[in-house]
Write a protein that holds these residues in place. Structure first.
Motif, PDB file in Angstrom:
ATOM      1  N   GLY A   4       8.908  19.871 -18.076  1.00 42.93           N
ATOM      2  CA  GLY A   4       9.755  19.454 -16.972  1.00 42.93           C
ATOM      3  C   GLY A   4       8.981  19.244 -15.684  1.00 42.93           C
ATOM      4  N   PHE A   5       7.660  19.431 -15.749  1.00 38.20           N
ATOM      5  CA  PHE A   5       6.794  19.215 -14.584  1.00 38.20           C
ATOM      6  C   PHE A   5       6.394  17.745 -14.579  1.00 38.20           C
ATOM      7  CE2 PHE A   5       2.844  21.169 -12.256  1.00 38.20           C
ATOM      8  CZ  PHE A   5       3.254  20.561 -11.079  1.00 38.20           C
ATOM      9  N   ARG A   6       7.012  16.960 -13.712  1.00 35.84           N
ATOM     10  CA  ARG A   6       6.831  15.514 -13.722  1.00 35.84           C
ATOM     11  C   ARG A   6       6.771  14.979 -12.297  1.00 35.84           C
ATOM     12  NH1 ARG A   6      11.083  13.762 -18.594  1.00 35.84           N
ATOM     13  NH2 ARG A   6      10.202  15.202 -20.130  1.00 35.84           N
ATOM     14  N   ALA A   7       6.135  13.826 -12.157  1.00 38.58           N
ATOM     15  CA  ALA A   7       6.128  13.110 -10.892  1.00 38.58           C
ATOM     16  C   ALA A   7       6.501  11.668 -11.176  1.00 38.58           C
ATOM     17  CB  ALA A   7       4.758  13.193 -10.229  1.00 38.58           C
ATOM     18  N   MET A   8       7.268  11.079 -10.281  1.00 39.82           N
ATOM     19  CA  MET A   8       7.730   9.714 -10.529  1.00 39.82           C
ATOM     20  C   MET A   8       7.866   8.937  -9.229  1.00 39.82           C
ATOM     21  SD  MET A   8      11.698  10.668 -11.482  1.00 39.82           S
ATOM     22  CE  MET A   8      11.165  12.183 -12.305  1.00 39.82           C
ATOM     23  N   ARG A   9       7.757   7.631  -9.347  1.00 35.98           N
ATOM     24  CA  ARG A   9       8.011   6.751  -8.219  1.00 35.98           C
ATOM     25  C   ARG A   9       9.508   6.714  -7.916  1.00 35.98           C
ATOM     26  NH1 ARG A   9       4.652   2.514  -6.951  1.00 35.98           N
ATOM     27  NH2 ARG A   9       6.493   1.164  -6.914  1.00 35.98           N
ATOM     28  N   ARG A  10       9.836   6.315  -6.714  1.00 34.78           N
ATOM     29  CA  ARG A  10      11.237   6.272  -6.296  1.00 34.78           C
ATOM     30  C   ARG A  10      12.080   5.401  -7.227  1.00 34.78           C
ATOM     31  NH1 ARG A  10      13.896   6.985  -1.297  1.00 34.78           N
ATOM     32  NH2 ARG A  10      15.972   6.028  -1.332  1.00 34.78           N
ATOM     33  N   TYR A  65       7.959   9.312  -3.645  1.00 35.72           N
ATOM     34  CA  TYR A  65       7.650   9.972  -4.908  1.00 35.72           C
ATOM     35  C   TYR A  65       8.462  11.257  -5.031  1.00 35.72           C
ATOM     36  CZ  TYR A  65       3.525   7.077  -4.018  1.00 35.72           C
ATOM     37  OH  TYR A  65       2.693   6.029  -3.710  1.00 35.72           O
ATOM     38  N   THR A  66       8.886  11.554  -6.260  1.00 35.98           N
ATOM     39  CA  THR A  66       9.601  12.801  -6.535  1.00 35.98           C
ATOM     40  C   THR A  66       8.860  13.587  -7.601  1.00 35.98           C
ATOM     41  OG1 THR A  66      11.764  11.847  -5.990  1.00 35.98           O
ATOM     42  CG2 THR A  66      11.763  13.817  -7.339  1.00 35.98           C
ATOM     43  N   VAL A  67       8.743  14.877  -7.373  1.00 35.21           N
ATOM     44  CA  VAL A  67       8.141  15.802  -8.340  1.00 35.21           C
ATOM     45  C   VAL A  67       9.232  16.764  -8.790  1.00 35.21           C
ATOM     46  CG1 VAL A  67       6.417  17.611  -8.716  1.00 35.21           C
ATOM     47  CG2 VAL A  67       5.883  15.665  -7.231  1.00 35.21           C
ATOM     48  N   THR A  68       9.326  17.011 -10.089  1.00 36.25           N
ATOM     49  CA  THR A  68      10.247  18.024 -10.600  1.00 36.25           C
ATOM     50  C   THR A  68       9.432  19.129 -11.268  1.00 36.25           C
ATOM     51  OG1 THR A  68      10.533  16.981 -12.786  1.00 36.25           O
ATOM     52  CG2 THR A  68      12.025  16.287 -11.025  1.00 36.25           C
ATOM     53  N   LEU A  69       9.793  20.365 -11.025  1.00 36.72           N
ATOM     54  CA  LEU A  69       9.146  21.483 -11.706  1.00 36.72           C
ATOM     55  C   LEU A  69      10.097  22.656 -11.767  1.00 36.72           C
ATOM     56  CD1 LEU A  69       6.533  23.361  -9.501  1.00 36.72           C
ATOM     57  CD2 LEU A  69       7.990  21.587  -8.554  1.00 36.72           C
ATOM     58  N   MET A  96       0.854  -1.204   0.000  1.00 42.15           N
ATOM     59  CA  MET A  96       0.000   0.000   0.000  1.00 42.15           C
ATOM     60  C   MET A  96       0.880   1.240   0.000  1.00 42.15           C
ATOM     61  SD  MET A  96      -2.938   1.044   2.755  1.00 42.15           S
ATOM     62  CE  MET A  96      -3.802   2.608   2.633  1.00 42.15           C
ATOM     63  N   SER A  97       0.546   2.218  -0.821  1.00 38.74           N
ATOM     64  CA  SER A  97       1.352   3.431  -0.933  1.00 38.74           C
ATOM     65  C   SER A  97       1.288   4.249   0.347  1.00 38.74           C
ATOM     66  CB  SER A  97       0.871   4.278  -2.116  1.00 38.74           C
ATOM     67  OG  SER A  97       1.037   3.590  -3.320  1.00 38.74           O
ATOM     68  N   ALA A  98       2.391   4.885   0.670  1.00 41.28           N
ATOM     69  CA  ALA A  98       2.410   5.798   1.801  1.00 41.28           C
ATOM     70  C   ALA A  98       1.507   6.978   1.504  1.00 41.28           C
ATOM     71  CB  ALA A  98       3.833   6.272   2.054  1.00 41.28           C
ATOM     72  N   PRO A  99       0.782   7.484   2.513  1.00 43.49           N
ATOM     73  CA  PRO A  99      -0.060   8.670   2.293  1.00 43.49           C
ATOM     74  C   PRO A  99       0.785   9.814   1.743  1.00 43.49           C
ATOM     75  CG  PRO A  99      -0.503   7.680   4.444  1.00 43.49           C
ATOM     76  CD  PRO A  99       0.705   6.983   3.890  1.00 43.49           C
ATOM     77  N   LEU A 110       0.237   7.954  -9.535  1.00 47.48           N
ATOM     78  CA  LEU A 110       1.283   7.165  -8.894  1.00 47.48           C
ATOM     79  C   LEU A 110       0.732   6.479  -7.656  1.00 47.48           C
ATOM     80  CD1 LEU A 110       4.301   9.670  -9.008  1.00 47.48           C
ATOM     81  CD2 LEU A 110       3.565   8.049 -10.765  1.00 47.48           C
ATOM     82  N   ALA A 111       0.021   7.237  -6.841  1.00 47.84           N
ATOM     83  CA  ALA A 111      -0.547   6.676  -5.615  1.00 47.84           C
ATOM     84  C   ALA A 111      -1.588   5.608  -5.920  1.00 47.84           C
ATOM     85  CB  ALA A 111      -1.167   7.796  -4.776  1.00 47.84           C
ATOM     86  N   ALA A 112      -2.290   5.774  -7.048  1.00 45.64           N
ATOM     87  CA  ALA A 112      -3.312   4.798  -7.438  1.00 45.64           C
ATOM     88  C   ALA A 112      -2.716   3.562  -8.091  1.00 45.64           C
ATOM     89  CB  ALA A 112      -4.312   5.451  -8.388  1.00 45.64           C
TER      90      ALA A 112
END
Length: 239
Positions: free
Chosen positions: A160-166, A90-94, A1-4, A112-114
């Motif tokens: 360049g606005f992105r979100a990714m799993r670890r 999770y990492t977000v770049t912007l 289960m993903s961390a909140p 990502l969380a889903a």
């Protein structure tokens, strides 16, 4: 289960910054409001203004390059710093110039969380009168080529606005020190089997000076496509 997503340290927000003293504090504040509990990491890429000082005053952790090394190198520095954070999921770049609305961070994190994507790209509509004509054309062309190669629609491959799993940040080792890094990152992520998604975000242009060098950086991005031309012609890199 993903961390909140609001669990302290679960999200790292990486901001590559060059001469962003005017906007950096506002972007940091908005990012912290949009993603409570997130760690904000600013990479000052050899700025000759007080970008780093203002970022520190706004509550961000700051890593500094002694000289300007390019956006790609700054992103790699930021991703490495994020990976060093215990509990980061999770990492977000912007960008630090305000062209990416931090308020959209939750929308990028949601897939990502889903569990429906591993890497999510913030897609800006190519609206006339909002995005400059030259950027609309280059954005459309590069996005079409990337989408064909990856076998999945990426409406804004230059964003360049992105979100990714670890694990994406850990495994994808894109080459390039400047803007070609982001295009190469997509190719490598797809080749590694990661699922790429897109979320629409507002297009924001407020007259900021772009650090994109049209000739030199366009040639660098073109070089990425030339390296992957067989993939582009053949179609998807994975099923």
């Amino acid at each position: 289960m993903s961390a909140p997503l609001t669990e302290p340290g679960a999200v790292a927000v990486v901001l590559p910054a060059y001469r962003a003293a005017r906007t950096i504090a506002d972007v940091i504040a908005r990012a912290r409001r949009a993603s409570p509990g997130a760690t904000v990491l600013v990479v000052d890429d050899g700025s000759d203004d007080d970008t780093a000082a203002r970022a520190l005053s706004a509550g961000a952790a700051v890593a500094s390059h002694e000289r300007n090394e390019g956006k790609g190198r700054s992103l790699r520095t930021g991703l490495e710093a994020a990976l060093a954070l215990e509990g980061m999921r999770y990492t977000v770049t912007l960008d630090a110039d305000g062209q990416h609305p931090p308020e959209a961070i939750p929308a990028l994190l949601a897939p990502l969380a889903a569990g429906s994507a591993d890497l999510v790209v913030g897609s800006r509509p190519r609206a006339r009168g909002v995005m400059p004509a030259s950027r609309r054309i280059s954005n459309w062309l590069s996005s079409a080529l990337v989408s064909r190669a990856l076998g999945v629609r990426v409406p804004d491959s230059q964003s360049g606005f992105r979100a990714m799993r670890r694990d994406v940040a850990a495994r994808v080792r894109a080459a390039g020190r400047r803007y070609e890094f982001e295009t190469e990152f997509l190719f490598q992520a797809a080749r590694a089997g990661f699922r790429i998604g897109a979320v629409e975000i507002p297009t924001v242009y407020r007259g900021e000076v772009s650090h994109f060098r049209h000739v030199a950086d366009t040639l660098r991005v073109t070089g990425v496509f030339l390296r992957h031309w067989r993939t582009i012609l053949a179609g998807p890199t994975h099923a």
